[in-house]
Motif scaffolding. Structure first.
Motif, PDB file in Angstrom:
ATOM      1  N   ASN A 235       5.384   6.568  -0.309  1.00 54.59           N
ATOM      2  CA  ASN A 235       4.459   7.487   0.895  1.00 54.59           C
ATOM      3  C   ASN A 235       4.298   8.750  -0.113  1.00 54.59           C
ATOM      4  OD1 ASN A 235       4.690  10.007   2.718  1.00 54.59           O
ATOM      5  ND2 ASN A 235       4.759   8.689   4.426  1.00 54.59           N
ATOM      6  N   ARG A 236       3.640   8.638  -0.319  1.00 59.16           N
ATOM      7  CA  ARG A 236       2.438   9.824  -1.353  1.00 59.16           C
ATOM      8  C   ARG A 236       2.689  11.031  -1.172  1.00 59.16           C
ATOM      9  NH1 ARG A 236      -1.411   7.036  -4.959  1.00 59.16           N
ATOM     10  NH2 ARG A 236      -1.048   9.234  -6.096  1.00 59.16           N
ATOM     11  N   ALA A 237       3.192  11.483   0.329  1.00 53.86           N
ATOM     12  CA  ALA A 237       3.325  12.815   1.076  1.00 53.86           C
ATOM     13  C   ALA A 237       4.656  13.749   0.897  1.00 53.86           C
ATOM     14  CB  ALA A 237       2.588  12.438   2.471  1.00 53.86           C
ATOM     15  N   THR A 238       5.465  12.457   0.549  1.00 54.32           N
ATOM     16  CA  THR A 238       6.808  12.337   0.853  1.00 54.32           C
ATOM     17  C   THR A 238       6.906  12.119  -0.321  1.00 54.32           C
ATOM     18  OG1 THR A 238       8.169  10.211   2.206  1.00 54.32           O
ATOM     19  CG2 THR A 238       7.267  11.973   3.856  1.00 54.32           C
ATOM     20  N   GLY A 239       6.410  11.478  -1.341  1.00 58.24           N
ATOM     21  CA  GLY A 239       7.235  10.783  -2.616  1.00 58.24           C
ATOM     22  C   GLY A 239       8.487   9.828  -2.296  1.00 58.24           C
ATOM     23  N   ASP A 240       8.221   9.351  -1.281  1.00 58.54           N
ATOM     24  CA  ASP A 240       9.692   8.519  -0.673  1.00 58.54           C
ATOM     25  C   ASP A 240       9.071   6.834  -1.897  1.00 58.54           C
ATOM     26  OD1 ASP A 240      11.404   9.754   0.348  1.00 58.54           O
ATOM     27  OD2 ASP A 240      10.496   9.439   2.406  1.00 58.54           O
ATOM     28  N   PHE A 241       9.128   6.450  -1.974  1.00 60.50           N
ATOM     29  CA  PHE A 241       9.874   4.744  -2.314  1.00 60.50           C
ATOM     30  C   PHE A 241      10.477   4.028  -2.046  1.00 60.50           C
ATOM     31  CE2 PHE A 241       8.744   0.950  -5.198  1.00 60.50           C
ATOM     32  CZ  PHE A 241       7.769   0.316  -5.507  1.00 60.50           C
ATOM     33  N   SER A 242       9.761   2.391  -1.326  1.00 57.46           N
ATOM     34  CA  SER A 242      11.107   1.422  -1.151  1.00 57.46           C
ATOM     35  C   SER A 242      12.058   1.048  -1.462  1.00 57.46           C
ATOM     36  CB  SER A 242      10.310   0.646  -0.126  1.00 57.46           C
ATOM     37  OG  SER A 242      10.655  -0.625  -0.099  1.00 57.46           O
TER      38      SER A 242
ATOM     39  N   SER B 123       1.089  -1.192  -0.216  1.00 59.15           N
ATOM     40  CA  SER B 123      -0.027   0.287  -0.114  1.00 59.15           C
ATOM     41  C   SER B 123       0.590   1.100   0.064  1.00 59.15           C
ATOM     42  CB  SER B 123      -0.825   0.133   1.150  1.00 59.15           C
ATOM     43  OG  SER B 123      -1.948   0.885   1.216  1.00 59.15           O
ATOM     44  N   GLY B 124       0.258   2.342  -0.227  1.00 57.29           N
ATOM     45  CA  GLY B 124       1.061   4.182  -0.396  1.00 57.29           C
ATOM     46  C   GLY B 124       0.193   4.299   1.082  1.00 57.29           C
ATOM     47  N   SER B 125       1.327   4.698   0.977  1.00 58.90           N
ATOM     48  CA  SER B 125       0.697   5.735   3.379  1.00 58.90           C
ATOM     49  C   SER B 125       1.005   6.903   2.205  1.00 58.90           C
ATOM     50  CB  SER B 125       2.413   5.718   3.806  1.00 58.90           C
ATOM     51  OG  SER B 125       1.877   6.636   5.124  1.00 58.90           O
ATOM     52  N   LEU B 126      -0.125   7.964   3.366  1.00 58.79           N
ATOM     53  CA  LEU B 126      -0.346   9.288   2.655  1.00 58.79           C
ATOM     54  C   LEU B 126      -0.388  10.124   3.924  1.00 58.79           C
ATOM     55  CD1 LEU B 126      -4.319   7.930   1.942  1.00 58.79           C
ATOM     56  CD2 LEU B 126      -2.414   8.819   0.007  1.00 58.79           C
ATOM     57  N   GLN B 127      -0.046   9.302   5.098  1.00 57.66           N
ATOM     58  CA  GLN B 127       0.711  10.283   6.172  1.00 57.66           C
ATOM     59  C   GLN B 127       2.044  10.222   6.227  1.00 57.66           C
ATOM     60  OE1 GLN B 127      -1.800  12.062   7.176  1.00 57.66           O
ATOM     61  NE2 GLN B 127      -3.297  11.540   6.878  1.00 57.66           N
ATOM     62  N   ASP B 128       2.898  11.143   6.556  1.00 60.93           N
ATOM     63  CA  ASP B 128       4.358  11.408   6.122  1.00 60.93           C
ATOM     64  C   ASP B 128       4.804  10.653   7.309  1.00 60.93           C
ATOM     65  OD1 ASP B 128       3.394  13.125   8.469  1.00 60.93           O
ATOM     66  OD2 ASP B 128       4.414  15.439   7.509  1.00 60.93           O
ATOM     67  N   TYR B 129       4.065  10.657   8.778  1.00 59.90           N
ATOM     68  CA  TYR B 129       5.002  10.504   9.675  1.00 59.90           C
ATOM     69  C   TYR B 129       4.211   8.386   9.804  1.00 59.90           C
ATOM     70  CZ  TYR B 129      -0.143   9.757  10.795  1.00 59.90           C
ATOM     71  OH  TYR B 129      -1.445   8.660  10.776  1.00 59.90           O
TER      72      TYR B 129
ATOM     73  N   ASP C 269     -10.575  15.573  -9.713  1.00 60.34           N
ATOM     74  CA  ASP C 269     -10.865  16.397  -7.806  1.00 60.34           C
ATOM     75  C   ASP C 269      -8.992  16.792  -8.240  1.00 60.34           C
ATOM     76  OD1 ASP C 269     -10.318  18.020  -6.232  1.00 60.34           O
ATOM     77  OD2 ASP C 269     -11.631  17.051  -5.415  1.00 60.34           O
ATOM     78  N   PRO C 270      -8.522  16.929  -8.944  1.00 64.10           N
ATOM     79  CA  PRO C 270      -6.112  17.376  -8.445  1.00 64.10           C
ATOM     80  C   PRO C 270      -6.329  16.929  -6.890  1.00 64.10           C
ATOM     81  CG  PRO C 270      -7.255  18.677  -9.841  1.00 64.10           C
ATOM     82  CD  PRO C 270      -8.901  18.047  -9.266  1.00 64.10           C
ATOM     83  N   GLU C 271      -6.959  17.652  -6.670  1.00 63.20           N
ATOM     84  CA  GLU C 271      -7.289  17.995  -5.140  1.00 63.20           C
ATOM     85  C   GLU C 271      -7.635  16.627  -4.018  1.00 63.20           C
ATOM     86  OE1 GLU C 271      -5.104  20.359  -3.599  1.00 63.20           O
ATOM     87  OE2 GLU C 271      -4.621  20.537  -6.167  1.00 63.20           O
ATOM     88  N   LEU C 272      -7.889  16.036  -4.336  1.00 60.06           N
ATOM     89  CA  LEU C 272      -8.389  14.862  -3.475  1.00 60.06           C
ATOM     90  C   LEU C 272      -7.780  14.263  -2.650  1.00 60.06           C
ATOM     91  CD1 LEU C 272     -11.269  13.615  -2.486  1.00 60.06           C
ATOM     92  CD2 LEU C 272     -10.954  11.910  -4.816  1.00 60.06           C
ATOM     93  N   ASN C 273      -6.372  13.913  -3.281  1.00 55.20           N
ATOM     94  CA  ASN C 273      -5.679  13.338  -2.073  1.00 55.20           C
ATOM     95  C   ASN C 273      -5.246  14.131  -0.951  1.00 55.20           C
ATOM     96  OD1 ASN C 273      -5.039  10.918  -3.590  1.00 55.20           O
ATOM     97  ND2 ASN C 273      -3.091  10.943  -3.806  1.00 55.20           N
TER      98      ASN C 273
END
Length: 290
Positions: free
Chosen positions: A263-270, A118-124, A216-220
């Protein structure tokens, strides 16, 4: 009892259920779902013994034992539409008599755990961490095909719809809680508890833009800053809410374990998602048998 027509309960010539190609004796009451068919043997390599192994289409099933417990691993493929098939067919395997085509008088309850990425939506919530979904919030609409109002959380749903200005052209989001029994078995201090959102697709439905504009581009961003009773939506994938909803309706226990590979918030990928998934597999198997 009402007999179920051949067009509704479809069986193969060998008596197995249509899509999964399984017979009742092939599955355990403890079941792990994975999306990827290639992940099934990655779990069963830890088993003490293998009893049964079959594949039809994207649905691969292996049943065996781990530390003395009989467990079935099933690959569901991707998406809530596949979950609709798998959930109804595994329930039929244990709760419908295929000879008489009637529901059995004695109900059999299944314990279903999803192990997914899954992809995280929260930076924490960083990559390579694990999220146990206390709730599933579904954007897919599958559950609305069933009489589901008694298992939903309309206040949670209404708050989300208002916060996001949810388009009325889309399916109404629905919220279902997990099995507290399975949650208590699987949780620990190393696991994030959260709300897992289930999208109906991977690109536009999850806010990804390649060549197509999205509604809706702002939905995430609206999703990741939504809070209801101190609960945030933690991650986004494509199966959990349908598993929770159909399990609740059918009387089964379900819990979703998510390995965060992006992580969708930070742009990181494992850098090593395979290793992270392997760690979640071992964690989940140990918890189920402890």
């Amino acid at each position: 009892m009402t007999k179920i027509a051949a067009s509704e309960l479809i069986l193969n010539p060998d008596g197995s259920i249509y899509h999964l190609n399984l017979k009742p004796e092939h599955i355990a009451t403890d079941i792990i779902f994975v999306g990827d068919q290639n992940r099934v043997p990655k779990i069963t390599k830890h088993f003490d013994s293998i009893e049964f192994d079959i594949q039809k289409r994207e649905f691969r099933t292996i049943t065996g034992t781990f530390k003395g417990k009989r467990i079935t691993i099933i690959s569901t493929g991707i998406g809530p539409d596949n979950i609709d098939i798998v959930m109804n067919e595994i329930d039929a395997l244990v709760n419908i008599d295929f000879e008489t085509r009637t529901a059995k008088k004695e109900f059999t309850q299944l314990n279903i755990v999803r192990i997914g990425t899954s992809g995280s939506l929260q930076d924490y919530i960083p990559v390579n961490s694990f999220v146990l979904a206390k709730y599933g919030i579904g954007f897919d609409g599958v559950l609305h095909s069933y009489d589901c109002k008694d298992i939903l959380n309309p206040e949670f749903e209404d708050a989300f719809i208002k916060h996001t200005n949810w388009s009325p052209r889309k399916a109404r989001p629905y919220v279902v809680q997990n099995s507290s029994e399975l949650e208590n078995k699987l949780k620990s201090d190393s696991i994030f508890l959260g709300v897992t959102a289930t999208a109906v697709g991977f690109y536009g439905p999850q806010g990804r833009i390649l060549r197509l504009a999205i509604q809706d581009p702002e939905l995430n961003h609206k999703i990741d800053n939504f809070v209801y009773n101190d609960v945030k939506i933690t991650n986004l994938e494509m199966e959990t809410s349908a598993i929770y909803g159909l399990s609740k309706l059918l009387g089964h226990n379900a819990c979703s374990m998510n390995c965060i590979i992006a992580n969708r918030a930070t742009g990181d990928f494992s850098e090593n998602p395979g290793k992270a998934v392997e760690e979640l597999i071992v964690y989940t198997l140990d918890k189920l048998t402890s």
